[in-house]
Motif scaffolding. Structure first.
Motif, PDB file in Angstrom:
ATOM      1  N   ALA A  97       0.924  -0.959  -0.044  1.00 48.94           N
ATOM      2  CA  ALA A  97       0.137   0.136  -0.042  1.00 48.94           C
ATOM      3  C   ALA A  97       1.014   1.359   0.078  1.00 48.94           C
ATOM      4  O   ALA A  97       1.886   1.325   0.741  1.00 48.94           O
ATOM      5  N   THR A  98       0.490   2.024  -0.815  1.00 55.25           N
ATOM      6  CA  THR A  98       1.284   3.414  -1.040  1.00 55.25           C
ATOM      7  C   THR A  98       0.428   4.773  -0.948  1.00 55.25           C
ATOM      8  O   THR A  98      -0.694   4.325  -1.465  1.00 55.25           O
ATOM      9  N   VAL A  99       0.866   5.759  -0.756  1.00 58.25           N
ATOM     10  CA  VAL A  99      -0.051   6.908  -1.036  1.00 58.25           C
ATOM     11  C   VAL A  99       0.872   8.242  -1.312  1.00 58.25           C
ATOM     12  O   VAL A  99       2.047   8.249  -0.891  1.00 58.25           O
ATOM     13  N   SER A 100       0.463   9.081  -2.287  1.00 54.91           N
ATOM     14  CA  SER A 100       1.326   9.934  -2.840  1.00 54.91           C
ATOM     15  C   SER A 100       1.576  11.094  -1.704  1.00 54.91           C
ATOM     16  O   SER A 100       0.894  10.891  -0.613  1.00 54.91           O
ATOM     17  N   GLU A 101       2.503  11.918  -2.087  1.00 52.25           N
ATOM     18  CA  GLU A 101       2.864  12.973  -0.944  1.00 52.25           C
ATOM     19  C   GLU A 101       1.727  13.700  -0.705  1.00 52.25           C
ATOM     20  O   GLU A 101       0.765  13.981  -1.309  1.00 52.25           O
ATOM     21  N   MET A 102       1.561  14.647   0.505  1.00 53.69           N
ATOM     22  CA  MET A 102       0.599  15.288   0.985  1.00 53.69           C
ATOM     23  C   MET A 102       0.163  16.164   0.175  1.00 53.69           C
ATOM     24  O   MET A 102      -0.856  16.517  -0.365  1.00 53.69           O
ATOM     25  N   ALA A 103       1.123  17.052  -0.407  1.00 62.00           N
ATOM     26  CA  ALA A 103       0.811  18.319  -1.507  1.00 62.00           C
ATOM     27  C   ALA A 103       0.160  17.490  -2.629  1.00 62.00           C
ATOM     28  O   ALA A 103      -0.851  18.188  -2.959  1.00 62.00           O
ATOM     29  N   GLN A 104       0.642  16.694  -3.226  1.00 53.91           N
ATOM     30  CA  GLN A 104       0.017  15.990  -4.338  1.00 53.91           C
ATOM     31  C   GLN A 104      -1.257  15.482  -3.760  1.00 53.91           C
ATOM     32  O   GLN A 104      -2.432  15.753  -4.907  1.00 53.91           O
ATOM     33  N   THR A 105      -1.885  14.861  -2.994  1.00 47.09           N
ATOM     34  CA  THR A 105      -3.048  14.170  -2.643  1.00 47.09           C
ATOM     35  C   THR A 105      -3.991  15.553  -2.353  1.00 47.09           C
ATOM     36  O   THR A 105      -5.144  15.500  -2.701  1.00 47.09           O
ATOM     37  N   ALA A 107      -3.906  18.281  -3.417  1.00 47.94           N
ATOM     38  CA  ALA A 107      -4.275  19.040  -4.883  1.00 47.94           C
ATOM     39  C   ALA A 107      -5.015  18.113  -5.788  1.00 47.94           C
ATOM     40  O   ALA A 107      -5.261  18.667  -6.724  1.00 47.94           O
ATOM     41  N   GLY A 108      -5.404  17.064  -5.571  1.00 47.10           N
ATOM     42  CA  GLY A 108      -6.204  16.227  -6.327  1.00 47.10           C
ATOM     43  C   GLY A 108      -5.099  15.593  -7.448  1.00 47.10           C
ATOM     44  O   GLY A 108      -5.827  15.096  -8.432  1.00 47.10           O
ATOM     45  N   LEU A 109      -3.826  15.304  -6.993  1.00 44.80           N
ATOM     46  CA  LEU A 109      -2.811  14.987  -8.034  1.00 44.80           C
ATOM     47  C   LEU A 109      -2.213  13.563  -7.754  1.00 44.80           C
ATOM     48  O   LEU A 109      -1.578  12.897  -8.371  1.00 44.80           O
ATOM     49  N   GLY A 110      -2.548  13.335  -6.438  1.00 43.78           N
ATOM     50  CA  GLY A 110      -1.931  12.002  -5.901  1.00 43.78           C
ATOM     51  C   GLY A 110      -2.902  10.918  -6.054  1.00 43.78           C
ATOM     52  O   GLY A 110      -4.050  10.918  -6.684  1.00 43.78           O
ATOM     53  N   GLN A 111      -2.399   9.675  -5.546  1.00 50.75           N
ATOM     54  CA  GLN A 111      -3.228   8.494  -5.591  1.00 50.75           C
ATOM     55  C   GLN A 111      -2.846   7.661  -4.251  1.00 50.75           C
ATOM     56  O   GLN A 111      -1.641   7.791  -3.813  1.00 50.75           O
ATOM     57  N   ILE A 112      -3.691   6.649  -4.120  1.00 49.03           N
ATOM     58  CA  ILE A 112      -3.416   5.771  -3.207  1.00 49.03           C
ATOM     59  C   ILE A 112      -3.666   4.331  -4.049  1.00 49.03           C
ATOM     60  O   ILE A 112      -4.587   4.158  -4.758  1.00 49.03           O
ATOM     61  N   VAL A 113      -2.381   3.543  -3.800  1.00 50.12           N
ATOM     62  CA  VAL A 113      -2.429   2.142  -4.588  1.00 50.12           C
ATOM     63  C   VAL A 113      -2.492   1.177  -3.453  1.00 50.12           C
ATOM     64  O   VAL A 113      -1.483   1.193  -2.606  1.00 50.12           O
ATOM     65  N   ILE A 114      -3.387   0.042  -3.719  1.00 46.64           N
ATOM     66  CA  ILE A 114      -3.331  -0.927  -2.640  1.00 46.64           C
ATOM     67  C   ILE A 114      -3.299  -2.300  -3.496  1.00 46.64           C
ATOM     68  O   ILE A 114      -4.062  -2.391  -4.497  1.00 46.64           O
ATOM     69  N   ARG A 115      -2.466  -3.302  -3.094  1.00 43.93           N
ATOM     70  CA  ARG A 115      -2.366  -4.457  -3.853  1.00 43.93           C
ATOM     71  C   ARG A 115      -2.563  -5.655  -2.643  1.00 43.93           C
ATOM     72  O   ARG A 115      -2.172  -5.503  -1.664  1.00 43.93           O
ATOM     73  N   ALA A 116      -3.527  -6.658  -3.204  1.00 43.87           N
ATOM     74  CA  ALA A 116      -3.573  -7.677  -2.484  1.00 43.87           C
ATOM     75  C   ALA A 116      -3.646  -8.791  -3.326  1.00 43.87           C
ATOM     76  O   ALA A 116      -3.853  -8.739  -4.686  1.00 43.87           O
ATOM     77  N   SER A 117      -3.332 -10.031  -2.872  1.00 41.65           N
ATOM     78  CA  SER A 117      -3.522 -11.308  -3.767  1.00 41.65           C
ATOM     79  C   SER A 117      -3.808 -12.402  -3.099  1.00 41.65           C
ATOM     80  O   SER A 117      -3.970 -12.513  -1.497  1.00 41.65           O
ATOM     81  N   THR A 118      -4.134 -13.566  -3.650  1.00 43.35           N
ATOM     82  CA  THR A 118      -4.284 -14.586  -3.015  1.00 43.35           C
ATOM     83  C   THR A 118      -3.808 -15.854  -3.653  1.00 43.35           C
ATOM     84  O   THR A 118      -3.878 -15.730  -5.101  1.00 43.35           O
ATOM     85  N   ASP A 119      -2.972 -16.742  -3.180  1.00 42.81           N
ATOM     86  CA  ASP A 119      -2.759 -18.121  -3.964  1.00 42.81           C
ATOM     87  C   ASP A 119      -3.794 -19.025  -3.778  1.00 42.81           C
ATOM     88  O   ASP A 119      -4.404 -19.145  -2.768  1.00 42.81           O
ATOM     89  N   THR A 120      -4.011 -19.562  -5.193  1.00 42.29           N
ATOM     90  CA  THR A 120      -5.164 -20.464  -5.355  1.00 42.29           C
ATOM     91  C   THR A 120      -4.731 -21.779  -6.047  1.00 42.29           C
ATOM     92  O   THR A 120      -4.364 -21.355  -7.289  1.00 42.29           O
ATOM     93  N   GLY A 121      -5.021 -22.717  -5.735  1.00 45.06           N
ATOM     94  CA  GLY A 121      -5.110 -23.903  -6.657  1.00 45.06           C
ATOM     95  C   GLY A 121      -6.275 -24.094  -7.368  1.00 45.06           C
ATOM     96  O   GLY A 121      -6.552 -25.123  -7.984  1.00 45.06           O
TER      97      GLY A 121
END
Length: 178
Positions: A97-105, A107-121
């Motif tokens: 999980a990451t978030v852009s810097e405060m100034a970018q966020t 100002a409507g220029l930032g983003q939050i990225v969330i990654r998740a996964s699951t292993d499955t047979g």
């Protein structure tokens, strides 16, 4: 003229085209691989919501978002998802999980990225139905969910049904060629 603009875009790394978002944008890339499901959720706060989103994630109010704070926020988003494979629930595990810097966020220029996964047979049995929904609506109500299939899937477009009945859900139905 087009090649000049294209060259400027390439040299600038895209910065010339950046603009603040006026609406919150929430998207999910749902990737089905041979042995796992991967989810990448991206939230781009609007210029109006940026400061509130930052304050919501910055739980201690120190103006900085720690790894713990962004991971707690991200886990809340992942906890609001539902993944079903042939009707059976499958849990997703937060991987990053990451978030852009405060100034970018703000100002409507930032983003939050969330990654998740699951292993499955379970995919070795070639599922007939995969359903994914994201019900996290604290920032905005609408999510766009885009499914992707990695190359091993032996299904043609006419054998794949994609149902987007609601604003935050996608269901994939598979009819495998014989």
């Amino acid at each position: 003229m087009n090649w000049i603009l294209g060259g400027l875009f390439t040299l600038s790394g895209g910065a010339l085209w950046a603009h603040p978002h006026t609406q919150v944008d929430q998207q999910v890339a749902l990737t089905l691989a041979q042995d796992r499901v991967m989810v990448e959720a991206i939230i781009v706060p609007s210029i109006e919501a940026g400061a509130d989103v930052w304050a919501m994630i910055d739980q201690n109010g120190d103006g900085q978002i720690s790894a713990t704070e962004v991971n707690q926020f991200a886990q809340g988003v992942i906890d609001a998802t539902e993944l079903l494979i042939d009707g059976a629930p499958v849990s997703l595990n937060l991987t990053a999980a990451t978030v852009s810097e405060m100034a970018q966020t703000v100002a409507g220029l930032g983003q939050i990225v969330i990654r998740a996964s699951t292993d499955t047979g379970q995919f070795t049995a070639q599922p007939s139905n995969v359903s994914f929904a994201i019900n996290y609506e604290t920032i905005a109500h609408d999510w766009y969910v885009q499914p992707y299939l990695e190359r091993h899937w032996q299904v043609t477009l006419q054998d794949l049904q994609i149902d987007r009945a609601t604003h935050n859900k996608v269901t994939l139905g598979f009819n495998y060629p014989s």
